[in-house]
Scaffold this motif. Structure first.
Motif: not given
Length: 99
Positions: A25-34
């Motif tokens: 979930e954090w990886k998906a969130y971080a990708l969207g943030f980027i």
């Protein structure tokens, strides 16, 4: 005596391990943030992502594989420049831009 190839394999294994242990979930969130932030900044480093409010996971090195994933997906690209990290003893950080 270790070779360059040995070092590359060891580095790739370490990156893969950090990625495997990071929360999906954090990886998906971080990708969207980027993706979102790269559209607003001309250039940025990972330090800029932390400063902009990216929530840190328990292992901040997990951002490295996410940055690679963002680049492979064509969201960001490296400029070829480096800046000294504000948080990691002035370690050189790649400068990124939207692709």
């Amino acid at each position: 005596m270790p070779t360059t190839l040995d070092a590359q394999k060891k580095r790739a294994a370490a990156i893969a391990q950090v990625d495997a242990n990071a929360d999906a979930e954090w990886k998906a969130y971080a990708l969207g943030f980027i993706a979102e932030l790269s559209g607003r900044l001309a250039e940025f480093t990972t330090d800029d992502l932390w400063d902009a409010g990216l929530i840190k996971p328990r292992e901040p090195r997990a951002l490295g594989p996410v940055m690679r994933r963002a680049a492979k997906r064509g969201l960001i690209t490296t400029t070829g420049a480096f800046r000294a990290s504000r948080y990691r003893n002035c370690a050189p950080l790649p400068v990124w831009t939207a692709a």
